[in-house]
Structure formats: structure tokens, C-alpha cells
Design an enzyme around this catalytic site. Structure first.
Site, mmCIF file in Angstrom:
data_model
loop_
_atom_site.group_PDB
_atom_site.id
_atom_site.type_symbol
_atom_site.label_atom_id
_atom_site.label_comp_id
_atom_site.label_asym_id
_atom_site.label_seq_id
_atom_site.Cartn_x
_atom_site.Cartn_y
_atom_site.Cartn_z
ATOM 1 N N ARG A 36 0.821 -1.213 0.000
ATOM 2 C CA ARG A 36 0.000 0.000 0.000
ATOM 3 C C ARG A 36 0.857 1.266 0.000
ATOM 4 O O ARG A 36 0.445 2.287 -0.552
ATOM 5 C CB ARG A 36 -0.946 -0.014 1.195
ATOM 6 C CG ARG A 36 -2.085 -0.983 0.962
ATOM 7 C CD ARG A 36 -3.027 -1.015 2.123
ATOM 8 N NE ARG A 36 -4.276 -1.637 1.734
ATOM 9 C CZ ARG A 36 -5.143 -2.163 2.577
ATOM 10 N NH1 ARG A 36 -4.883 -2.154 3.866
ATOM 11 N NH2 ARG A 36 -6.252 -2.705 2.144
ATOM 12 N N LYS A 202 -18.348 -16.529 2.497
ATOM 13 C CA LYS A 202 -19.808 -16.459 2.622
ATOM 14 C C LYS A 202 -20.508 -15.821 1.436
ATOM 15 O O LYS A 202 -20.007 -14.871 0.844
ATOM 16 C CB LYS A 202 -20.139 -15.611 3.850
ATOM 17 C CG LYS A 202 -19.675 -16.195 5.154
ATOM 18 C CD LYS A 202 -20.423 -15.486 6.255
ATOM 19 C CE LYS A 202 -19.607 -15.346 7.508
ATOM 20 N NZ LYS A 202 -19.873 -14.068 8.142
ATOM 21 N N GLY A 353 -8.840 -7.734 -1.030
ATOM 22 C CA GLY A 353 -9.133 -8.735 0.000
ATOM 23 C C GLY A 353 -8.215 -9.938 -0.050
ATOM 24 O O GLY A 353 -7.048 -9.847 -0.434
ATOM 25 N N GLY A 376 -12.980 -4.021 1.018
ATOM 26 C CA GLY A 376 -14.372 -3.566 1.160
ATOM 27 C C GLY A 376 -14.736 -2.558 0.084
ATOM 28 O O GLY A 376 -15.835 -2.613 -0.487
HETATM 29 P P1 AMP Z 1 -13.627 -13.611 1.856
HETATM 30 O O1 AMP Z 1 -13.008 -12.631 2.823
HETATM 31 O O2 AMP Z 1 -15.104 -13.639 1.882
HETATM 32 O O3 AMP Z 1 -13.053 -13.454 0.472
HETATM 33 O O4 AMP Z 1 -13.226 -15.036 2.393
HETATM 34 C C1 AMP Z 1 -11.919 -15.480 2.445
HETATM 35 C C2 AMP Z 1 -11.850 -16.684 3.305
HETATM 36 O O5 AMP Z 1 -12.676 -17.701 2.768
HETATM 37 C C3 AMP Z 1 -10.454 -17.272 3.397
HETATM 38 O O6 AMP Z 1 -9.970 -17.125 4.701
HETATM 39 C C4 AMP Z 1 -10.653 -18.735 3.022
HETATM 40 O O7 AMP Z 1 -9.959 -19.615 3.875
HETATM 41 C C5 AMP Z 1 -12.149 -18.915 3.198
HETATM 42 N N1 AMP Z 1 -12.646 -20.046 2.413
HETATM 43 C C6 AMP Z 1 -12.494 -20.289 1.117
HETATM 44 N N2 AMP Z 1 -13.048 -21.466 0.775
HETATM 45 C C7 AMP Z 1 -13.564 -21.999 1.899
HETATM 46 C C8 AMP Z 1 -14.244 -23.198 2.195
HETATM 47 N N3 AMP Z 1 -14.508 -24.099 1.251
HETATM 48 N N4 AMP Z 1 -14.630 -23.412 3.466
HETATM 49 C C9 AMP Z 1 -14.357 -22.504 4.424
HETATM 50 N N5 AMP Z 1 -13.726 -21.332 4.204
HETATM 51 C C10 AMP Z 1 -13.325 -21.081 2.951
#
Ligand code: AMP
Length: 408
Positions: A36, A202, A353, A376
Site C-alpha cells: 500500500r 460467505k 481482500g 471492502g
Molecule cells: P472472503 O473474505 O469472503 O473473500 O473469504 C476469504 C476466506 O474464505 C479465506 O480465509 C478462506 O480460507 C475462506 N474459504 C475459502 N473457501 C472456503 C471453504 N470451502 N470453506 C471454508 N472457508 C473457505
């Protein structure tokens, strides 16, 4: 973009307030990733070449108690910036008051000063994060013009971005301009085919993004934890995989709306445990056992995604395809990096992210057209939402050439 950019401002001899995003990861006071800071250099160097007096400030971490202050001081960031610029950066360890005002008033053209973490002001009624009017007015009084180059906080209306911009002539820095050009350009005016890849934990975090991209993208490839909510709503057994039960109806609705645009994994790497060294196997999507959870996409899914990506001219990716933090479940994410790194005729953009962190950590930093510095902020921009930190900046003045010349 209809906002002024840094080149539209006259900065010579002026006190230029420059909001940067130096919210860098640190361990025991040592910066572990200076990306950054590096990304802010073009704007800082430009302002110095133009003989401005550059006054930098940023947030770092969250400040809830006095004890949060020492570990979130921006002093190490000022020292790193000084190394990168090859010139002194005077660090003033406060966010207001005589010491700061005197230091600014003694600045010469072409000098750099940085003051302390703007969120230190959050200890007193969340003044920074709640865009306290008096705080924005005070910070604005320290300078002549304002430049916002902090894309990472552009989705928030804080005193250090929106607050200041309401009082001074203002502009976007080169980094903010670049982020808007790449992310905005990809979503609003993509070269087609336009394929989006979405992963991460999620569905609920990315509903807005999926809805917006369904209108814009030609295909949406879904992996990561969010895939299981979609698979379950289609009636497949997902064992103990991460799933948002309350989002099952929504997932169904999105699949219906997508009319075949959404592509889900066809095989997965499953395990009985969520751990780095857990035993695991590859299985078809319809063969997950009750005590198994999906932690990565499988090789056939990668082949399918590669096929869908073939010939794409624009690719936007947000969210890892598996638990990339564990080597055993990082192959899906690594394979996507590898595939995208070879697509030299496509614009490849990572929307910040964890997927940005994964690509950088895996050594693909130079292989993408753009890796966003804002998690974000890029998500909200991908949702099609306006960014308050950008909206607050001054509009470009209409060209006086009298024709529809496209000067700006
Ligand atoms: P996000 O911040 O929503 O992009 O989520 C990132 C996180 O999703 C990372 O820490 C990954 O470890 C987690 N992730 C990716 N695939 C899976 C999965 N199949 N089950 C649980 N967590 C996951």
C-alpha cells in the site's frame, strides 16, 4: 471519472493534505507487506516534483482503547516511506495541536510530513470514523488543497476523507484514479466476454456483487465456501461444509435469475477436519459424505473454469476458491492465478481482500492487469454502489472549448 484528479490542482508552494491508505500489516512494529505504501508513491512523487508541501495521514488498524495506540502507530510506515522516497519524512506523533501546526507551518516546498493514525481520534467518541464535523474542519484548516489517494477507505465517510473534502478544493490521487478506471471500467464497460470469479467464505458478504455482476458479466464462476450454499439449495448433500441456511432461498433465486450464467464446482477436495494437515480426498459434487467438508475445488472444476475463461477479454476475481491458507487446500486458488497469469489478451483484475493477498503471496503479483488495494471498497464498487470518499471530491470543471470534445 468526472472528479478532479491530482493533475487538475495547482500544488506548487501549497500545503497539500494527502489521505493515503497505509493500513499495512505489521508484526511487532515491522511492516510485513508494504504494497500500500508502494502504490501511493506515484502521487507522492508527483506532488513533490510539483513543489508541494506534502502532509500525509492515514488510519491503521482499529483503536478502541489506549492500549491499541502503540502497536498502531504510523511511525514505522513513515520510516518505510522515507526509505522508498530516498528523502526524510518528518513524523509528528499526534493528530492535532500546536506541535503539528508548527511543524506544518515550517515546511518548505518539496518536503514530506506525516502525522499520526487518524483513528487515534476514535478514542474520543469515534470522531474520525463518525465523520465528526469539527474534526474534518480542523484537519482541513491545516492545508490548502486535499488529495484522496486512499482507495481502501473510499467506501467509508470518515472525517479524514469526506470531512476534509467538504472544505477544500480536492482531487483523486493516481491510485484512486487507477482503481476506479480498472474496476469501474471492467464492470461498466467491459471488453467481452466478461467472466467473474467469486469465492471466499460467505454468500452473504457478496450478495450485492453477485446481483450486480449477473446483470453485467457473461459468466460467473463460483468456488470457495460460498459454493456450498448454492449446492445445497440445488438439493446436494454438502456434509459439514460451510453453509448459510438463511441464504438458501436467496441462492435459489440467484440461480434462477442467472439462467445458466452461474457455474458451480463439479468436484471438490473434502476433509473431515478443518486443519492444515487433515487427511483429504477429491470427490464428485454429488458424493460428499455426511462427516466431510469441502475445503477446495477439485481438478475437474479447474478444467471447467479454464474452459469457461478461454477467450475472455475481461476477468474480475474476488475471493479465494478454497482455504488457501492451508497448502493442501490452496490448489484451486493457485490454479486460478496460474490460468489468469497466462491470459495476456485479457484484462485481469483482482478485487482486493484475500484473493489479492493470496495472489501476491503465491508470487503472481506482476501477472495481473490490476490488483486492487481495497477489499471492502472494491466489493462495494463491484456492487455498483457510489463510494462516499470519491463522491465528496470536487467535480472536474467543464471544458471551455465549447464543443463535445471529450477533453476530460
Ligand atoms: P472472503 O473474505 O469472503 O473473500 O473469504 C476469504 C476466506 O474464505 C479465506 O480465509 C478462506 O480460507 C475462506 N474459504 C475459502 N473457501 C472456503 C471453504 N470451502 N470453506 C471454508 N472457508 C473457505
Amino acid at each position: 471519472m468526472n472528479k478532479k484528479t491530482v493533475e487538475d490542482l495547482i500544488v506548487s508552494g501549497k500545503k497539500v493534505l494527502l489521505r493515503v491508505d497505509f493500513n499495512v500489516p505489521m508484526q511487532d512494529g515491522v511492516i510485513t507487506d508494504d504494497n500500500r505504501i508502494v502504490q501511493a508513491l506515484p502521487t507522492i512523487k508527483y506532488l513533490l516534483e510539483e513543489d508541494g508541501k506534502v502532509i500525509l495521514f492515514s488510519h491503521l488498524g482499529r483503536i478502541k482503547t489506549e492500549a491499541d495506540k502503540p502497536k498502531n502507530s504510523l511511525a514505522p510506515a513513515a520510516a518505510r516511506l522515507s526509505e522508498l522516497l530516498g528523502q526524510p519524512v518528518k513524523f509528528v506523533g499526534v493528530t492535532r495541536g500546536k506541535e503539528l501546526e508548527d511543524a506544518i507551518n515550517h515546511m518548505k516546498n518539496g518536503e514530506v510530513l506525516m502525522f499520526e493514525n487518524t483513528r487515534f481520534e476514535d478514542l474520543d467518541g469515534n470522531k474520525e470514523s463518525k465523520n465528526d464535523k469539527d474534526l474534518g474542519t480542523y484537519w482541513a484548516s491545516l492545508g490548502d488543497v486535499f488529495v484522496n489517494d486512499a482507495f481502501g477507505t473510499a467506501h467509508r465517510a470518515h472525517a479524514s476523507n469526506v470531512g476534509i473534502a467538504t472544505h477544500l478544493d480536492s482531487a483523486a490521487g493516481f491510485l484512486v484514479e487507477k482503481e476506479l478506471r480498472y474496476i469501474g471500467g471492467a464492470v461498466d464497460n467491459p471488453d467481452r466476454p466478461f467472466v467473474a470469479i467469486l469465492g471466499g467464505a460467505k454468500v452473504s458478504d457478496k450478495i450485492g456483487v453477485i446481483e450486480n455482476l449477473l446483470k453485467k458479466a457473461d459468466k460467473i464462476l463460483i468456488g470457495g465456501g460460498m459454493a456450498y450454499t448454492f449446492m445445497k439449495t440445488l438439493g446436494y448433500k454438502i456434509g459439514t461444509s460451510i453453509c448459510e441456511e438463511d441464504k438458501l432461498p436467496l441462492a435459489k433465486e440467484l440461480l434462477e435469475k442467472a439462467k445458466g450464467k452461474i457455474i458451480l464446482p463439479v468436484d471438490l477436495v473434502v476433509s473431515k477436519e478443518f486443519s492444515a494437515d487433515a487427511a483429504h480426498r477429491v470427490t464428485n459434487y454429488s458424493d460428499i459424505q455426511d462427516d466431510e467438508m469441502g475445503l477446495d475445488v477439485g481438478p475437474n472444476t479447474i478444467k471447467l473454469f479454464e474452459k469457461e475463461l478461454k477467450g475472455a477479454k475481461t476477468v474480475v476475481w474476488n475471493g479465494p476458491l478454497g482455504v488457501f491458507e492451508f497448502e493442501a487446500f490452496s490448489h484451486g486458488t493457485r490454479s486460478i492465478c496460474e490460468i489468469l497469469s497466462k491470459m495476456k489478451n485479457a484484462k485481469t483484475i483482482i478485487g482486493g481482500g484475500d484473493s489479492a493477498a493470496a495472489a501476491i503471496q503465491m508470487g503472481y503479483e506482476k501477472d495481473f492487469t490490476h490488483i486492487s488495494t481495497g477489499g471492502g471498497a472494491s466489493l462495494e464498487y463491484l456492487e455498483g454502489k457510489p463510494l462516499p470518499g470519491v463522491e465528496a471530491l470536487a467535480d472536474q470543471e467543464p471544458c471551455d472549448c465549447g464543443s463535445d470534445c471529450g477533453c476530460h
